[in-house]
Write a protein that holds these residues in place. Sequence first.
Motif: not given
Length: 247
Positions: A5-9, A33-35, A56-57
Amino acid sequence: MSHRMLFLGVYGMEMVECGGALALNAEAGGRSFASIMLAKSQMQTELQAAAQVLGVEKVYFNEFERGDIDLRREYKLALVRVIRETKPDIIITQDPEHSYEDLDPDRRPAMLLLLEAIALAGRDYGLEEMPELEPHPVATVYYMSPQTPNCTISLASVWEKKERAMDCLSAQMTFSGHHFSERLSVQEQQAIHPQFAELTPTQRGREVQRAMDRALYLHSGLGSHSRFALAEPYRRQGLMELERLIP
């Protein structure tokens, strides 16, 4: 079932606003993950702390130019790289409908950039700049804080984590504390917290955020006749694809 799962913020606090989904995925054995496009240095440190709480890795910081988000190739390539490196099954990002009316700067062009990057990540775009990374099509996109949600997740098991993650964001809370001290009358401040005037700016911001969060998640849960007490709302892009009807 676990997922990638990727969060794009854009700014950063959104990662914690979607912290329920990210934490539940991590607890189920998935990789979250997050960006973030525009987090300043202190916010980056605090987001790293919040990420540890939520499971969140990795958090990617793009460090794009504030006030000048656009569709330049440099920005598209940076986001495409994140998507291809993390290979998400699910992407969470800001809602296109909500972003048009949001008066935070950069929200509107950021939405175009995000959607374009998601689309390009699965095409033969930028392969010369990142030959080691293959195109990665993303099948499922969820929009956060939607005006018209079509699904929710229960926060009951991860509410404490979500609260602790929000506690990490002192820079955002301080900014919010100053903002609401100017925006709200004394009477309105006391409606949030009886001793509002005695709190530090950071504490003021946190109390307002706590009240807003509880109101939103209660409304999305019990207030919407849900079986969930506190619920994180989302809008899934496209039709729900079910193998069978679910209760």
